[in-house]
Design an enzyme around this catalytic site. Structure first.
Site, PDB file in Angstrom:
ATOM      1  N   MET A  39      -9.584  -6.457   5.901  1.00  0.00           N
ATOM      2  CA  MET A  39      -9.664  -6.887   7.305  1.00  0.00           C
ATOM      3  C   MET A  39      -8.678  -6.157   8.219  1.00  0.00           C
ATOM      4  O   MET A  39      -8.421  -6.571   9.339  1.00  0.00           O
ATOM      5  CB  MET A  39      -9.423  -8.399   7.407  1.00  0.00           C
ATOM      6  CG  MET A  39     -10.433  -9.217   6.669  1.00  0.00           C
ATOM      7  SD  MET A  39     -12.093  -8.862   7.262  1.00  0.00           S
ATOM      8  CE  MET A  39     -13.018  -9.379   5.828  1.00  0.00           C
ATOM      9  N   CYS A  40      -8.147  -5.059   7.740  1.00  0.00           N
ATOM     10  CA  CYS A  40      -7.147  -4.303   8.478  1.00  0.00           C
ATOM     11  C   CYS A  40      -7.826  -3.368   9.484  1.00  0.00           C
ATOM     12  O   CYS A  40      -8.792  -2.684   9.151  1.00  0.00           O
ATOM     13  CB  CYS A  40      -6.327  -3.500   7.471  1.00  0.00           C
ATOM     14  SG  CYS A  40      -4.712  -3.053   8.043  1.00  0.00           S
ATOM     15  N   HIS A  41      -7.325  -3.349  10.719  1.00  0.00           N
ATOM     16  CA  HIS A  41      -7.877  -2.451  11.735  1.00  0.00           C
ATOM     17  C   HIS A  41      -7.518  -1.002  11.436  1.00  0.00           C
ATOM     18  O   HIS A  41      -6.438  -0.717  10.902  1.00  0.00           O
ATOM     19  CB  HIS A  41      -7.322  -2.810  13.121  1.00  0.00           C
ATOM     20  CG  HIS A  41      -7.863  -4.092  13.651  1.00  0.00           C
ATOM     21  ND1 HIS A  41      -7.297  -5.302  13.351  1.00  0.00           N
ATOM     22  CD2 HIS A  41      -8.927  -4.360  14.445  1.00  0.00           C
ATOM     23  CE1 HIS A  41      -7.978  -6.263  13.951  1.00  0.00           C
ATOM     24  NE2 HIS A  41      -8.970  -5.725  14.613  1.00  0.00           N
ATOM     25  N   MET A  70       1.101  -3.650   7.882  1.00  0.00           N
ATOM     26  CA  MET A  70       0.334  -3.347   6.669  1.00  0.00           C
ATOM     27  C   MET A  70       0.442  -1.875   6.301  1.00  0.00           C
ATOM     28  O   MET A  70       0.501  -1.518   5.128  1.00  0.00           O
ATOM     29  CB  MET A  70      -1.134  -3.759   6.829  1.00  0.00           C
ATOM     30  CG  MET A  70      -1.328  -5.259   6.965  1.00  0.00           C
ATOM     31  SD  MET A  70      -0.505  -6.241   5.678  1.00  0.00           S
ATOM     32  CE  MET A  70      -1.257  -5.605   4.207  1.00  0.00           C
ATOM     33  N   GLU A  71       0.500  -1.021   7.300  1.00  0.00           N
ATOM     34  CA  GLU A  71       0.649   0.417   7.043  1.00  0.00           C
ATOM     35  C   GLU A  71       2.005   0.717   6.430  1.00  0.00           C
ATOM     36  O   GLU A  71       2.109   1.535   5.505  1.00  0.00           O
ATOM     37  CB  GLU A  71       0.440   1.211   8.340  1.00  0.00           C
ATOM     38  CG  GLU A  71      -0.993   1.277   8.800  1.00  0.00           C
ATOM     39  CD  GLU A  71      -1.558  -0.019   9.402  1.00  0.00           C
ATOM     40  OE1 GLU A  71      -2.776  -0.085   9.627  1.00  0.00           O
ATOM     41  OE2 GLU A  71      -0.788  -0.976   9.641  1.00  0.00           O
ATOM     42  N   ASP A  87       3.121   7.373 -11.313  1.00  0.00           N
ATOM     43  CA  ASP A  87       2.140   8.311 -11.861  1.00  0.00           C
ATOM     44  C   ASP A  87       2.801   9.607 -12.322  1.00  0.00           C
ATOM     45  O   ASP A  87       2.489  10.122 -13.397  1.00  0.00           O
ATOM     46  CB  ASP A  87       1.065   8.634 -10.819  1.00  0.00           C
ATOM     47  CG  ASP A  87       0.069   9.643 -11.338  1.00  0.00           C
ATOM     48  OD1 ASP A  87      -0.563   9.380 -12.381  1.00  0.00           O
ATOM     49  OD2 ASP A  87      -0.063  10.710 -10.713  1.00  0.00           O
TER      50      ASP A  87
END
Length: 157
Positions: A74-76, A110-111, A125
């Site tokens: 739901m992130c823009h 969120m970013e 990794d």
């Protein structure tokens, strides 16, 4: 044909932001990856076979910030005006910090969190061949500014 309106039923929807004002927005997040001291030394000495771990992790974190809306449902989709990843190498861990900026209608928390997560995953990794016991954790928002809710600064844990 009947359409179900999910907003009022409490189900998932993307928040409408068109009425919000464009403001300068900044978010800073941190996290860490714990590892063996020998792994830290190999990173410092450039002995990890996949290459320069922190340079690649920095790129991975920035790419993660740019792709956040593809990863979080739901992130823009946000046009970022800046993204930076920095590292603090300790004896048995690496602290990761991201700072993400935009001018827009919604924040970049969120970013910033995604950037830290992807940088940590990239380190994992690149080093997993020599240390499978690494632990990624303590990812959190430190501060954010801009928008209607104003400034947030995390109090000491």
């Amino acid at each position: 044909m009947k359409f179900t309106h999910f907003n009022e039923s409490g189900r998932a929807h993307m928040v409408e932001v068109s009425e919000k004002n464009d403001t300068k927005r900044v978010a800073v997040a941190v996290g860490n990856i714990k590892m063996k001291k020998e792994t830290i030394n190999m990173i410092k000495d450039g002995l990890i076979k996949k290459g320069d771990v922190l340079s690649v992790a920095q790129i991975g974190g920035i790419m993660g910030a740019k792709k956040t809306s593809d990863l979080i449902p739901m992130c823009h989709n946000i046009f970022l005006t800046g993204a930076d990843i920095s590292f603090n190498i300790l004896e048995d861990s690496i602290e990761i910090q991201s700072e993400v900026k935009t001018v827009g209608k919604t924040g970049v928390e969120m970013e910033a969190l995604t950037a830290v997560s992807l940088a940590a995953l990239t380190i994992y990794d690149m080093c997993k061949a020599v240390d499978k016991d690494m632990v990624i954790g303590d990812i959190k928002l430190i501060r954010k500014s801009g928008g209607k809710s104003g400034e947030y600064i995390r109090k000491e844990d």
